[in-house]
Design a protein around this motif. Sequence first.
Motif, PDB file in Angstrom:
ATOM      1  N   MET A 159      73.147  50.857  45.858  1.00 41.43           N
ATOM      2  CA  MET A 159      74.310  49.733  45.500  1.00 41.43           C
ATOM      3  C   MET A 159      73.854  48.511  45.809  1.00 41.43           C
ATOM      4  N   ALA A 160      73.827  48.462  47.030  1.00 39.27           N
ATOM      5  CA  ALA A 160      73.830  46.765  47.374  1.00 39.27           C
ATOM      6  C   ALA A 160      72.743  46.157  47.411  1.00 39.27           C
ATOM      7  N   GLU A 161      71.723  47.054  46.923  1.00 40.47           N
ATOM      8  CA  GLU A 161      70.743  46.255  46.245  1.00 40.47           C
ATOM      9  C   GLU A 161      70.834  45.781  44.757  1.00 40.47           C
ATOM     10  N   ALA A 162      71.042  46.007  43.975  1.00 45.63           N
ATOM     11  CA  ALA A 162      71.846  46.072  42.339  1.00 45.63           C
ATOM     12  C   ALA A 162      72.754  45.039  42.641  1.00 45.63           C
ATOM     13  N   PHE A 163      74.099  45.029  43.573  1.00 45.93           N
ATOM     14  CA  PHE A 163      74.292  44.291  44.008  1.00 45.93           C
ATOM     15  C   PHE A 163      74.131  42.555  44.073  1.00 45.93           C
ATOM     16  N   ILE A 164      73.608  42.421  45.324  1.00 50.65           N
ATOM     17  CA  ILE A 164      72.625  41.261  45.027  1.00 50.65           C
ATOM     18  C   ILE A 164      71.940  40.395  44.251  1.00 50.65           C
ATOM     19  N   HIS A 165      71.373  41.766  42.977  1.00 55.49           N
ATOM     20  CA  HIS A 165      69.976  41.401  42.038  1.00 55.49           C
ATOM     21  C   HIS A 165      70.957  40.866  41.586  1.00 55.49           C
ATOM     22  N   GLY A 166      72.185  41.134  41.060  1.00 58.67           N
ATOM     23  CA  GLY A 166      73.750  40.424  40.266  1.00 58.67           C
ATOM     24  C   GLY A 166      74.110  39.305  40.084  1.00 58.67           C
ATOM     25  N   LEU A 167      73.883  39.516  41.719  1.00 60.61           N
ATOM     26  CA  LEU A 167      74.460  37.829  42.176  1.00 60.61           C
ATOM     27  C   LEU A 167      73.378  36.819  42.127  1.00 60.61           C
ATOM     28  N   ILE A 168      72.165  36.944  42.282  1.00 61.82           N
ATOM     29  CA  ILE A 168      71.006  36.500  42.629  1.00 61.82           C
ATOM     30  C   ILE A 168      70.957  36.027  40.857  1.00 61.82           C
ATOM     31  N   LEU A 169      71.260  36.899  40.063  1.00 59.07           N
ATOM     32  CA  LEU A 169      70.586  36.841  38.750  1.00 59.07           C
ATOM     33  C   LEU A 169      71.613  35.891  38.043  1.00 59.07           C
ATOM     34  N   ALA A 170      72.701  36.321  38.248  1.00 58.55           N
ATOM     35  CA  ALA A 170      73.645  35.054  37.550  1.00 58.55           C
ATOM     36  C   ALA A 170      73.923  33.975  38.117  1.00 58.55           C
ATOM     37  N   PHE A 171      73.491  33.774  39.279  1.00 57.90           N
ATOM     38  CA  PHE A 171      73.499  32.443  39.646  1.00 57.90           C
ATOM     39  C   PHE A 171      72.600  31.401  38.864  1.00 57.90           C
ATOM     40  N   GLY A 172      71.402  32.600  38.331  1.00 58.46           N
ATOM     41  CA  GLY A 172      70.258  31.144  38.101  1.00 58.46           C
ATOM     42  C   GLY A 172      70.484  31.699  36.661  1.00 58.46           C
ATOM     43  N   LEU A 173      71.179  32.367  36.192  1.00 60.60           N
ATOM     44  CA  LEU A 173      71.581  31.988  35.316  1.00 60.60           C
ATOM     45  C   LEU A 173      73.296  31.026  34.144  1.00 60.60           C
ATOM     46  N   ILE A 174      73.348  30.659  35.904  1.00 61.70           N
ATOM     47  CA  ILE A 174      75.286  29.923  35.232  1.00 61.70           C
ATOM     48  C   ILE A 174      74.792  28.817  35.558  1.00 61.70           C
ATOM     49  N   LEU A 175      73.656  28.342  36.100  1.00 58.20           N
ATOM     50  CA  LEU A 175      73.243  27.098  36.756  1.00 58.20           C
ATOM     51  C   LEU A 175      72.768  25.694  36.030  1.00 58.20           C
ATOM     52  N   PRO A 176      72.432  25.914  35.050  1.00 54.79           N
ATOM     53  CA  PRO A 176      72.455  25.346  34.837  1.00 54.79           C
ATOM     54  C   PRO A 176      72.942  24.644  33.505  1.00 54.79           C
ATOM     55  N   LEU A 177      72.811  23.433  33.080  1.00 50.45           N
ATOM     56  CA  LEU A 177      73.965  22.570  32.732  1.00 50.45           C
ATOM     57  C   LEU A 177      74.217  23.085  31.096  1.00 50.45           C
ATOM     58  N   GLY A 178      74.931  23.645  30.229  1.00 44.55           N
ATOM     59  CA  GLY A 178      75.492  24.105  28.730  1.00 44.55           C
ATOM     60  C   GLY A 178      76.410  23.438  28.663  1.00 44.55           C
ATOM     61  N   VAL A 179      76.460  23.626  27.520  1.00 44.52           N
ATOM     62  CA  VAL A 179      77.577  23.926  27.302  1.00 44.52           C
ATOM     63  C   VAL A 179      79.102  24.422  27.161  1.00 44.52           C
ATOM     64  N   GLN A 180      79.089  25.468  27.943  1.00 42.90           N
ATOM     65  CA  GLN A 180      80.307  25.753  28.361  1.00 42.90           C
ATOM     66  C   GLN A 180      80.096  25.250  29.688  1.00 42.90           C
ATOM     67  N   ASN A 181      79.627  25.646  30.696  1.00 42.69           N
ATOM     68  CA  ASN A 181      79.946  24.354  31.960  1.00 42.69           C
ATOM     69  C   ASN A 181      80.098  22.898  31.302  1.00 42.69           C
ATOM     70  N   VAL A 182      80.104  22.045  30.437  1.00 44.17           N
ATOM     71  CA  VAL A 182      80.581  21.372  30.653  1.00 44.17           C
ATOM     72  C   VAL A 182      81.868  21.136  29.871  1.00 44.17           C
ATOM     73  N   PHE A 183      81.960  22.120  29.642  1.00 43.27           N
ATOM     74  CA  PHE A 183      83.380  21.974  28.475  1.00 43.27           C
ATOM     75  C   PHE A 183      84.254  22.062  29.928  1.00 43.27           C
ATOM     76  N   ILE A 184      84.448  23.293  31.232  1.00 49.46           N
ATOM     77  CA  ILE A 184      84.802  23.413  31.852  1.00 49.46           C
ATOM     78  C   ILE A 184      85.210  21.879  32.950  1.00 49.46           C
ATOM     79  N   PHE A 185      84.336  22.099  33.013  1.00 47.18           N
ATOM     80  CA  PHE A 185      83.681  20.241  33.618  1.00 47.18           C
ATOM     81  C   PHE A 185      84.908  19.369  33.099  1.00 47.18           C
ATOM     82  N   HIS A 186      84.865  19.321  32.057  1.00 46.89           N
ATOM     83  CA  HIS A 186      85.180  18.468  31.932  1.00 46.89           C
ATOM     84  C   HIS A 186      86.545  18.228  31.200  1.00 46.89           C
ATOM     85  N   GLN A 187      87.791  19.430  31.602  1.00 42.93           N
ATOM     86  CA  GLN A 187      89.164  20.015  31.568  1.00 42.93           C
ATOM     87  C   GLN A 187      89.404  19.858  32.800  1.00 42.93           C
ATOM     88  N   GLY A 188      88.461  20.250  33.828  1.00 37.42           N
ATOM     89  CA  GLY A 188      88.794  19.847  35.090  1.00 37.42           C
ATOM     90  C   GLY A 188      89.011  18.121  35.419  1.00 37.42           C
TER      91      GLY A 188
END
Length: 208
Positions: free
Chosen positions: A1-30
């Motif tokens: 289960m710990a392996e699955a959790f760590i896998h999820g952390l790494i995978l999600a961070f890799g997917l969410i990191l690049p500049l995209g529309v969603q990230n741009v909008f949240i940063f913009h509002q901040g």
Amino acid sequence: MAEAFIHGLILAFGLILPLGVQNVFIFHQGALQKHFIHALPAVLTASLCDTLLIILAVFGVSIMVLGSFLIKTIMLCLGILFLLYMGWSTWKSTPSAVKENNGKTAKETFTPFKQVVFSASVSLLNPHAIMDTIGVIGTSSLQYNEGEKAAFALACILVSWIWFAGLALAGRRIGDLDQSGRLMNAFNKISALVMWGAAIYVGFTLAK
């Protein structure tokens, strides 16, 4: 289960990191809101939408969407139209300093309702976000049993919530430093180009 959790952390961070529309909008509002708390409608909406997509992806409902050519085509077309509109709206917006009634300077901001609507749109009508969540996170979870899938999904969800809050906080810091509004005007133009570029890319993908 710990392996699955760590896998999820790494995978999600890799997917969410690049500049995209969603990230741009949240940063913009901040950056545009006077206080971090005023950007929470955008942050919470994006986080909740990501949570919904991750749960659907990990627990199999997404396979039905990917398996339907018609549904996928409709979603992509709606996403293209929305990205074109968002780009146009962002290009025309002018977050330069304006005067409040008390004479102090402020920046033009989205209302909480508009934040919720736009944040939900960039999350649920964003083809890249949907394909990343469904196509990558959903398929990556197939190797795990039910308990491991829950840990994997939880890790992905935690990354989304922490990331969007951090983006808004970073944007707020930039907003404090940019009293003239010139930096945010330039950021608006770059954001619009990113959105239009994403729309063109999705259009080419759809045409294949």
